[in-house]
Design an enzyme around this catalytic site. Structure first.
Site, PDB file in Angstrom:
ATOM      1  N   ASP A   7     -24.078  29.857  15.646  1.00  7.62           N
ATOM      2  CA  ASP A   7     -25.575  29.168  14.741  1.00  7.62           C
ATOM      3  C   ASP A   7     -26.613  30.506  15.391  1.00  7.62           C
ATOM      4  O   ASP A   7     -25.972  31.513  15.091  1.00  7.62           O
ATOM      5  CB  ASP A   7     -26.509  28.018  15.875  1.00  7.62           C
ATOM      6  N   ASP A   9     -30.619  30.477  14.643  1.00  9.84           N
ATOM      7  CA  ASP A   9     -32.275  29.844  15.826  1.00  9.84           C
ATOM      8  C   ASP A   9     -32.081  30.161  17.325  1.00  9.84           C
ATOM      9  O   ASP A   9     -31.091  28.704  17.119  1.00  9.84           O
ATOM     10  CB  ASP A   9     -33.024  29.283  15.048  1.00  9.84           C
TER      11      ASP A   9
HETATM   12 MG    MG Z   1     -30.528  27.393  16.596  1.00 11.33          MG
END
Ligand code: MG
Length: 173
Positions: A7, A9
């Site tokens: 991922d 963020d």
């Molecule tokens: Mg995230």
């Protein structure tokens, strides 16, 4: 090669740090990270949800996130042993996709565009590992889920948790 989905963020990019920065700049607030436990950014800053939500559509909101310490060197090392995909639920914020691509190009130039997936849901992602800060993404993952620690997920239980990229290195290399 086994495949790792990573991922962006709050895993590669310091999204919470960007929130602290803007909360200070715009509201003069010094947010205590503890205030993010089990809370949204709007709840932590005690401002209407719509105000914070609007930040996510602003130019440079994503582009100016700082890169998480040691993520570059560890992802580089991982890429020698694993197939790495960057998987980000970016489509909700259309302008973020260009900014995220530019950001990846700056900080992770060794990741080819063919290995970047911008999506909404993540339940269709097939990989051996998923490193993510959101339980909703990990809960439906069919491989081995790894929870990347963030202030907002401190109370989430039941997952292998990593505090930082050095711990990812120890776990997977
Ligand atoms: Mg995230």
């Amino acid at each position: 090669m086994k495949r790792i989905a990573i991922d962006m963020d709050d895993v590669l990019a310091d999204a919470e740090g960007r929130f602290f920065e803007l909360a200070k700049l715009r509201y003069g607030l010094d947010i205590n990270p503890i205030d993010l436990h089990d809370k949204t950014w709007a709840q932590a800053a005690n401002v209407p949800h719509e105000e914070i939500w609007a930040w996510l559509f602003e130019e440079d909101f994503f582009r100016k996130m700082k890169v998480k310490p040691h993520s570059q060197e560890v992802v580089k090392k991982l890429s020698n042993k694993y197939e790495i995909f960057i998987v980000s639920a970016a489509v909700e914020f259309p302008q973020s996709m260009k900014e995220k691509l530019d950001w990846l190009h700056e900080f992770f130039p060794f990741i080819d565009w063919k290995y970047v997936v911008f999506c909404g849901h993540k339940y269709m992602i097939k990989a051996d590992y998923l490193i993510d800060d959101h339980q909703k993404n990990l809960a439906t993952f069919t491989g081995k889920p790894i929870l990347y620690s963030a202030y907002h997920n401190k109370n989430v239980k039941g997952y292998t948790r990593v505090e930082d990229w050095k711990e990812v290195e120890k776990l997977l290399l």
